[in-house]
Design a protein around this motif. Sequence first.
Motif, PDB file in Angstrom:
ATOM      1  N   ALA A   1       5.496 -16.675  -4.188  1.00 21.01           N
ATOM      2  CA  ALA A   1       5.668 -16.918  -2.749  1.00 21.01           C
ATOM      3  C   ALA A   1       4.353 -16.784  -1.979  1.00 21.01           C
ATOM      4  O   ALA A   1       4.339 -16.979  -0.760  1.00 21.01           O
ATOM      5  CB  ALA A   1       6.702 -15.949  -2.182  1.00 21.01           C
ATOM      6  N   PHE A   2       3.274 -16.465  -2.665  1.00 19.23           N
ATOM      7  CA  PHE A   2       2.009 -16.204  -1.982  1.00 19.23           C
ATOM      8  C   PHE A   2       1.432 -17.438  -1.278  1.00 19.23           C
ATOM      9  O   PHE A   2       0.929 -17.327  -0.148  1.00 19.23           O
ATOM     10  CB  PHE A   2       0.995 -15.627  -2.968  1.00 19.23           C
TER      11      PHE A   2
ATOM     12  N   ALA B   1      -1.355  -1.764  -7.717  1.00 19.10           N
ATOM     13  CA  ALA B   1      -0.823  -2.563  -8.821  1.00 19.10           C
ATOM     14  C   ALA B   1      -0.468  -3.977  -8.355  1.00 19.10           C
ATOM     15  O   ALA B   1      -0.756  -4.960  -9.053  1.00 19.10           O
ATOM     16  CB  ALA B   1       0.404  -1.881  -9.417  1.00 19.10           C
ATOM     17  N   LEU B   2       0.140  -4.090  -7.186  1.00 17.14           N
ATOM     18  CA  LEU B   2       0.514  -5.409  -6.670  1.00 17.14           C
ATOM     19  C   LEU B   2      -0.719  -6.222  -6.303  1.00 17.14           C
ATOM     20  O   LEU B   2      -0.786  -7.429  -6.567  1.00 17.14           O
ATOM     21  CB  LEU B   2       1.428  -5.252  -5.447  1.00 17.14           C
ATOM     22  N   THR B   3      -1.705  -5.577  -5.692  1.00 15.92           N
ATOM     23  CA  THR B   3      -2.943  -6.275  -5.336  1.00 15.92           C
ATOM     24  C   THR B   3      -3.659  -6.768  -6.589  1.00 15.92           C
ATOM     25  O   THR B   3      -4.153  -7.909  -6.634  1.00 15.92           O
ATOM     26  CB  THR B   3      -3.867  -5.355  -4.523  1.00 15.92           C
ATOM     27  N   THR B   4      -3.721  -5.924  -7.611  1.00 18.40           N
ATOM     28  CA  THR B   4      -4.363  -6.327  -8.863  1.00 18.40           C
ATOM     29  C   THR B   4      -3.649  -7.519  -9.482  1.00 18.40           C
ATOM     30  O   THR B   4      -4.297  -8.447  -9.994  1.00 18.40           O
ATOM     31  CB  THR B   4      -4.378  -5.154  -9.860  1.00 18.40           C
ATOM     32  N   SER B   5      -2.324  -7.522  -9.429  1.00 17.56           N
ATOM     33  CA  SER B   5      -1.556  -8.645  -9.956  1.00 17.56           C
ATOM     34  C   SER B   5      -1.922  -9.938  -9.231  1.00 17.56           C
ATOM     35  O   SER B   5      -2.148 -10.977  -9.860  1.00 17.56           O
ATOM     36  CB  SER B   5      -0.058  -8.372  -9.819  1.00 17.56           C
TER      37      SER B   5
ATOM     38  N   LEU C   1       8.159   2.970   0.545  1.00 13.88           N
ATOM     39  CA  LEU C   1       6.924   2.572  -0.125  1.00 13.88           C
ATOM     40  C   LEU C   1       6.469   1.171   0.263  1.00 13.88           C
ATOM     41  O   LEU C   1       5.283   0.948   0.519  1.00 13.88           O
ATOM     42  CB  LEU C   1       7.127   2.628  -1.645  1.00 13.88           C
ATOM     43  N   LEU C   2       7.403   0.242   0.305  1.00 12.39           N
ATOM     44  CA  LEU C   2       7.028  -1.160   0.466  1.00 12.39           C
ATOM     45  C   LEU C   2       7.267  -1.697   1.872  1.00 12.39           C
ATOM     46  O   LEU C   2       6.729  -2.746   2.219  1.00 12.39           O
ATOM     47  CB  LEU C   2       7.807  -2.009  -0.550  1.00 12.39           C
TER      48      LEU C   2
ATOM     49  N   GLU D   1      -0.100  -7.065   3.312  1.00  7.99           N
ATOM     50  CA  GLU D   1       0.878  -7.688   4.206  1.00  7.99           C
ATOM     51  C   GLU D   1       1.916  -8.475   3.417  1.00  7.99           C
ATOM     52  O   GLU D   1       3.108  -8.479   3.759  1.00  7.99           O
ATOM     53  CB  GLU D   1       0.154  -8.603   5.200  1.00  7.99           C
ATOM     54  N   PHE D   2       1.482  -9.123   2.358  1.00 14.09           N
ATOM     55  CA  PHE D   2       2.414  -9.872   1.507  1.00 14.09           C
ATOM     56  C   PHE D   2       3.413  -8.930   0.848  1.00 14.09           C
ATOM     57  O   PHE D   2       4.613  -9.232   0.773  1.00 14.09           O
ATOM     58  CB  PHE D   2       1.626 -10.641   0.445  1.00 14.09           C
ATOM     59  N   ALA D   3       2.923  -7.777   0.371  1.00 11.77           N
ATOM     60  CA  ALA D   3       3.814  -6.815  -0.287  1.00 11.77           C
ATOM     61  C   ALA D   3       4.864  -6.289   0.677  1.00 11.77           C
ATOM     62  O   ALA D   3       6.015  -6.066   0.287  1.00 11.77           O
ATOM     63  CB  ALA D   3       2.996  -5.664  -0.869  1.00 11.77           C
ATOM     64  N   HIS D   4       4.489  -6.092   1.947  1.00 11.21           N
ATOM     65  CA  HIS D   4       5.467  -5.640   2.933  1.00 11.21           C
ATOM     66  C   HIS D   4       6.548  -6.701   3.178  1.00 11.21           C
ATOM     67  O   HIS D   4       7.729  -6.376   3.332  1.00 11.21           O
ATOM     68  CB  HIS D   4       4.769  -5.303   4.246  1.00 11.21           C
ATOM     69  N   ALA D   5       6.118  -7.957   3.209  1.00  8.69           N
ATOM     70  CA  ALA D   5       7.062  -9.045   3.492  1.00  8.69           C
ATOM     71  C   ALA D   5       7.826  -9.489   2.252  1.00  8.69           C
ATOM     72  O   ALA D   5       8.967  -9.954   2.352  1.00  8.69           O
ATOM     73  CB  ALA D   5       6.313 -10.242   4.094  1.00  8.69           C
TER      74      ALA D   5
END
Length: 264
Positions: free
Chosen positions: A101-102, A56-60, A20-21, A83-87
């Motif tokens: 960490a963004f 959900a992660l993008t909304t956060s 998924l990630l 890309e952030f969620a993958h890393a």
Amino acid sequence: MQASSPPSLRELQQLFSDGLLRPTTAAQASLSRHLCNEGLPAAQRLQVHRHTIQQALTTSLQLIFPAVQALVGADFFAFAATEFAHAHPPRHGWLDDYGDAFPAFIAAFKPAAGLPYLAELAQLERLVNQVLRAPDEPHCDAAALALLDEADAMLVRFAPRAAFRLLAVRQPIDQLWAAVLADDSQALHTLDLDAGPAWLFVSREAEGLVVQRVPAHAWQFAHALCQGEPVGAAAAGVADAAPALLQAHLLRRHFRAFFLSSQT
């Protein structure tokens, strides 16, 4: 040939997380071997879950970094969030601190290289988020502090409240942040991003969120106190201004406690 044993629950959960990630071809292939193909094919089933989690992660991140998104646009922000969620996949289900960490990610994100102020803007928004969700804490007993003699007063160390943070930036990010959130086109048009550095206090006070620009010496004094230096050492760089600066911190309840240097 003996068939390989099925994965354990932990191994299957890790395969699912990677699929998924970290959607590499190998990760998806490994997971697909253990998914049911009835109805939708395994790859499509996985895509449904991936879309839900990424949304959900993008909304956060959108909630934590509204000014960043407003500057770069929804599409670019969604791309960066993916890309952030993958890393940096989340480590738990509590997403309020997911964006910690963004800012560092944005600083190294090549597609954002033409926006050198973006990482510092993200730093400010991260601190704003941390301050707004910081727990309520007791404040320093100023009356007890006033009873100390002068010698002991110089040995006092302070513990800052979680709702009081410091940020030093190379550009006037506070003005950019305020103008973007207010949708003030005139302020944005006249803002000089080469105007030099800024030293900021970010705090949650009785009137709400406060992002305040302060002189460099006042910031250095506060930084020294927040790092646990005794008042005498912190005051060395501000000379006669120290009493007034300390009084302002106490009035605004930036510290939760104090103790003498000799105390553990």
